[in-house]
Write a protein that holds these residues in place. Structure first.
Motif, PDB file in Angstrom:
ATOM      1  N   VAL A   1       0.839  -1.205   0.000  1.00 20.13           N
ATOM      2  CA  VAL A   1       0.000   0.000   0.000  1.00 20.13           C
ATOM      3  C   VAL A   1       0.869   1.249   0.000  1.00 20.13           C
ATOM      4  N   PHE A   2       1.940   1.265   0.800  1.00 18.53           N
ATOM      5  CA  PHE A   2       2.843   2.421   0.854  1.00 18.53           C
ATOM      6  C   PHE A   2       3.433   2.720  -0.520  1.00 18.53           C
ATOM      7  N   ILE A   3       3.891   1.682  -1.216  1.00 23.87           N
ATOM      8  CA  ILE A   3       4.513   1.900  -2.521  1.00 23.87           C
ATOM      9  C   ILE A   3       3.470   2.366  -3.545  1.00 23.87           C
ATOM     10  N   ALA A   4       2.292   1.767  -3.535  1.00 24.17           N
ATOM     11  CA  ALA A   4       1.235   2.175  -4.470  1.00 24.17           C
ATOM     12  C   ALA A   4       0.827   3.627  -4.221  1.00 24.17           C
ATOM     13  N   LEU A   5       0.630   3.996  -2.952  1.00 22.44           N
ATOM     14  CA  LEU A   5       0.264   5.375  -2.632  1.00 22.44           C
ATOM     15  C   LEU A   5       1.387   6.343  -3.001  1.00 22.44           C
ATOM     16  N   GLY A   6       2.634   5.920  -2.780  1.00 22.38           N
ATOM     17  CA  GLY A   6       3.767   6.768  -3.133  1.00 22.38           C
ATOM     18  C   GLY A   6       3.830   7.046  -4.622  1.00 22.38           C
ATOM     19  N   LEU A   7       3.582   6.031  -5.446  1.00 18.94           N
ATOM     20  CA  LEU A   7       3.594   6.215  -6.891  1.00 18.94           C
ATOM     21  C   LEU A   7       2.459   7.144  -7.337  1.00 18.94           C
ATOM     22  N   LEU A   8       1.309   7.012  -6.710  1.00 20.91           N
ATOM     23  CA  LEU A   8       0.198   7.908  -7.035  1.00 20.91           C
ATOM     24  C   LEU A   8       0.508   9.337  -6.606  1.00 20.91           C
ATOM     25  N   ALA A   9       1.170   9.488  -5.455  1.00 25.82           N
ATOM     26  CA  ALA A   9       1.559  10.829  -5.004  1.00 25.82           C
ATOM     27  C   ALA A   9       2.585  11.441  -5.956  1.00 25.82           C
ATOM     28  N   LEU A  10       3.520  10.633  -6.448  1.00 26.54           N
ATOM     29  CA  LEU A  10       4.491  11.116  -7.429  1.00 26.54           C
ATOM     30  C   LEU A  10       3.780  11.576  -8.702  1.00 26.54           C
ATOM     31  N   ALA A  11       2.783  10.810  -9.118  1.00 28.24           N
ATOM     32  CA  ALA A  11       2.015  11.200 -10.301  1.00 28.24           C
ATOM     33  C   ALA A  11       1.372  12.563 -10.101  1.00 28.24           C
ATOM     34  N   TYR A  12       0.855  12.809  -8.902  1.00 32.23           N
ATOM     35  CA  TYR A  12       0.220  14.103  -8.606  1.00 32.23           C
ATOM     36  C   TYR A  12       1.254  15.231  -8.605  1.00 32.23           C
ATOM     37  N   LEU A  13       2.402  15.008  -7.967  1.00 28.21           N
ATOM     38  CA  LEU A  13       3.429  16.046  -7.872  1.00 28.21           C
ATOM     39  C   LEU A  13       4.004  16.400  -9.244  1.00 28.21           C
ATOM     40  N   PHE A  14       4.111  15.413 -10.127  1.00 27.94           N
ATOM     41  CA  PHE A  14       4.664  15.671 -11.447  1.00 27.94           C
ATOM     42  C   PHE A  14       3.628  16.238 -12.415  1.00 27.94           C
ATOM     43  N   ASN A  15       2.371  16.264 -11.992  1.00 31.10           N
ATOM     44  CA  ASN A  15       1.304  16.735 -12.881  1.00 31.10           C
ATOM     45  C   ASN A  15       0.805  18.124 -12.512  1.00 31.10           C
ATOM     46  N   THR A  16       1.096  18.569 -11.287  1.00 23.91           N
ATOM     47  CA  THR A  16       0.593  19.864 -10.826  1.00 23.91           C
ATOM     48  C   THR A  16       1.697  20.635 -10.130  1.00 23.91           C
ATOM     49  N   ASN A  17       1.496  21.912  -9.973  1.00 22.14           N
ATOM     50  CA  ASN A  17       2.416  22.777  -9.221  1.00 22.14           C
ATOM     51  C   ASN A  17       1.768  23.121  -7.888  1.00 22.14           C
ATOM     52  N   VAL A  18       2.370  22.651  -6.815  1.00 22.27           N
ATOM     53  CA  VAL A  18       1.836  22.894  -5.472  1.00 22.27           C
ATOM     54  C   VAL A  18       2.931  23.508  -4.607  1.00 22.27           C
ATOM     55  N   LYS A  19       2.520  24.105  -3.503  1.00 22.87           N
ATOM     56  CA  LYS A  19       3.493  24.676  -2.572  1.00 22.87           C
ATOM     57  C   LYS A  19       4.279  23.568  -1.873  1.00 22.87           C
ATOM     58  N   HIS A  20       5.498  23.894  -1.520  1.00 24.05           N
ATOM     59  CA  HIS A  20       6.361  22.967  -0.778  1.00 24.05           C
ATOM     60  C   HIS A  20       6.536  21.650  -1.531  1.00 24.05           C
ATOM     61  N   GLN A  21       6.751  21.734  -2.844  1.00 24.09           N
ATOM     62  CA  GLN A  21       6.889  20.516  -3.640  1.00 24.09           C
ATOM     63  C   GLN A  21       8.080  19.672  -3.173  1.00 24.09           C
ATOM     64  N   GLY A  22       9.184  20.357  -2.825  1.00 21.94           N
ATOM     65  CA  GLY A  22      10.373  19.627  -2.395  1.00 21.94           C
ATOM     66  C   GLY A  22      10.108  18.806  -1.152  1.00 21.94           C
ATOM     67  N   LEU A  23       9.442  19.399  -0.172  1.00 18.28           N
ATOM     68  CA  LEU A  23       9.129  18.694   1.072  1.00 18.28           C
ATOM     69  C   LEU A  23       8.172  17.543   0.816  1.00 18.28           C
ATOM     70  N   LEU A  24       7.146  17.803   0.005  1.00 20.80           N
ATOM     71  CA  LEU A  24       6.184  16.747  -0.310  1.00 20.80           C
ATOM     72  C   LEU A  24       6.843  15.604  -1.072  1.00 20.80           C
ATOM     73  N   LEU A  25       7.786  15.935  -1.959  1.00 21.66           N
ATOM     74  CA  LEU A  25       8.509  14.906  -2.700  1.00 21.66           C
ATOM     75  C   LEU A  25       9.319  14.032  -1.754  1.00 21.66           C
ATOM     76  N   ASP A  26      10.031  14.652  -0.817  1.00 22.44           N
ATOM     77  CA  ASP A  26      10.852  13.885   0.125  1.00 22.44           C
ATOM     78  C   ASP A  26       9.992  12.987   1.008  1.00 22.44           C
ATOM     79  N   ILE A  27       8.853  13.505   1.455  1.00 24.92           N
ATOM     80  CA  ILE A  27       7.942  12.696   2.285  1.00 24.92           C
ATOM     81  C   ILE A  27       7.416  11.508   1.479  1.00 24.92           C
TER      82      ILE A  27
END
Length: 458
Positions: free
Chosen positions: A333-359
């Motif tokens: 579940v962690f890996i699947a959610l992480g891949l989906l979160a990466l998809a979101y980060l690479f598709n949109t511009n959000v605040k604190h992208q660096g921190l969200l990427l590291d998390i």
């Protein structure tokens, strides 16, 4: 006294695991320095890493056969000698071709080191026995993660304060520690030949040639342009025909092993592939993605990648998996959610992208820390202890295969300069790969009836 000796053998396995992983990632940071010294481009220097991986992946099955035929002691000690000697010789190389050849030889010896060390670990901690098998594979996972995490960092420190050659020469003192418990001891030799010890070594050669040809084909075309693409395809077709003929007419072909008739065993073979595609391949493709998307410096990219690898060490060291009662289901579940979160980060511009990427990467690393020892065990648990070489060889081969498939998927499918008709965005690539952990989760639920993978924390 016997328990102390077994603990020393276990330490040897862990150091061998570290040596193999460190030589995979540690030399990469030294390629610019090596390129200046030997007079070739940095891009061409990547073959120093690829040739090592190619030799490692291509020779795992032959290494498994020889391990089961000759015993763990002889295979490990002889391959360790070649590994160290090739490490030392590499510091004297004067051309890219010479260095690439030596790294290929070193990768081949690493394949023999890996199968013999993993087989020894399987004997030290059998499926049915008083010793903590799950705990042993957790520690193995920790050392594997440590080698990947510390490879670039330790390599950078060595290059900065010593010279790149010490990245290779560090294998000398490490090998002496590995050798210590083997001095005057034959306690860990196999008592009877395993499944791979009963099959023909010749039957694996076509598969070895196919893997080596596919991996090294761009280098051979670049260095020996006269060979041509037609010869490459001819070699692949000839090897496939040979594999089919050996399966039909030879009772000793590795494709006719009894374990390959076991449904659970066959299904479990998919797990290391899916895991490597969705996690391990990111170590090659994700740095480039991050650099292009977020315009980060190499140091920041390295820090982000540490978030992906450091949990492989932290989770076992602090026994967080047991304390938080995390199991295989949590890992997938962690890996699947992480891949989906990466998809979101690479598709949109959000605040604190660096921190969200590291998390996000840290969460994926935690999932991998849970799954990594299980991925090693799930295949090995489906074979008899005397067939440890078979399990180690097949597990590692499939892990490397998944790694290669993942790198090809992330690189080729998202490269708009390649006319493959399947170009997709990085975001869509992450979404597509997130399906694999979920499929793997379904497989483990099925296998749980036999191996109890999901019934308790590991």
């Amino acid at each position: 006294m016997l328990r102390k000796k077994e603990d020393l053998f276990f330490l040897s396995v862990m150091i061998v695991t570290f040596m193999i992983g460190f030589d995979t990632t540690g030399l990469g940071v030294a390629i610019p320095d090596i390129a200046v010294r030997l007079g070739f481009g940095i891009k061409e220097g990547t073959w120093l890493s690829i040739s090592y991986t190619a030799g490692f992946a291509a020779f795992l099955l032959p290494a498994g056969i020889i391990t089961d035929k000759t015993g763990y002691r002889l295979t490990l000690l002889s391959s360790l000698s070649v590994f160290v000697l090739s490490s030392v010789y590499s510091t004297y190389c004067e051309t890219l071709t010479e260095f690439t050849t030596i790294r290929l030889i070193q990768g081949i010896s690493a394949a023999f080191l890996n199968t013999s060390a993993m087989a020894l670990l399987n004997v030290l901690y059998p499926v049915v026995g008083p010793r903590n098998r799950a705990g042993a594979f957790k520690k193995w996972s920790m050392f594997l993660g440590l080698s990947f995490a510390l490879g670039p960092i330790l390599g950078s420190l060595i290059v900065s304060y010593l010279s790149w050659g010490w990245i290779m020469l560090i294998n000398i003192p490490l090998s002496l520690v590995v050798l210590f418990p083997f001095v005057g001891s034959t306690a860990m030799e196999t008592l009877k030949k395993g499944a791979l010890g009963q099959v023909s070594l010749t039957s694996t050669l076509p598969a070895t040639i196919i893997l080596l040809s596919i991996t090294m084909n761009p280098y051979f075309n670049q260095t020996f342009s006269g060979l041509g693409r037609h010869l490459f395809y001819a070699i692949i077709i000839a090897c496939l025909i040979a594999l089919g003929s050996l399966h039909l007419f030879s009772s000793k072909s590795f494709t006719r092993l009894p374990e390959l008739k076991n449904g659970n065993f066959l299904i479990s073979l998919l797990l290391p592939i899916f895991f490597s595609i969705s996690y391990w391949s990111l170590f090659v493709t994700l740095p480039g993605y991050i650099t292009v998307k977020f315009n980060y410096s190499p140091m920041i990219v390295m820090t982000s990648m540490l978030c992906l690898s450091i949990p492989l060490t932290l989770i076992p060291v602090f026994t967080l998996q047991d304390k938080l009662k995390l199991n295989a289901m949590s890992g997938f579940v962690f890996i699947a959610l992480g891949l989906l979160a990466l998809a979101y980060l690479f598709n949109t511009n959000v605040k604190h992208q660096g921190l969200l990427l590291d998390i996000t990467l840290f969460i994926m690393g935690c999932g991998a820390a849970i799954l990594n020892p299980i991925m090693a065990r799930v295949v090995m648990d489906n074979v008899a202890p005397e067939n440890s070489g078979l399990a180690a060889a097949i597990t590692s081969t499939l892990r490397q295969m998944g790694f290669a498939v993942g790198v090809a998927f992330y690189s080729l499918m998202t490269d708009s300069s390649i006319s493959n008709g399947l170009n997709i965005s990085e975001s869509h690539a992450f979404i597509a790969s997130s399906i694999l952990p979920l499929i793997a989760l379904s497989i483990c639920i099925y296998l749980n009836k036999r191996s109890q993978l999901l019934s308790k924390a590991h």
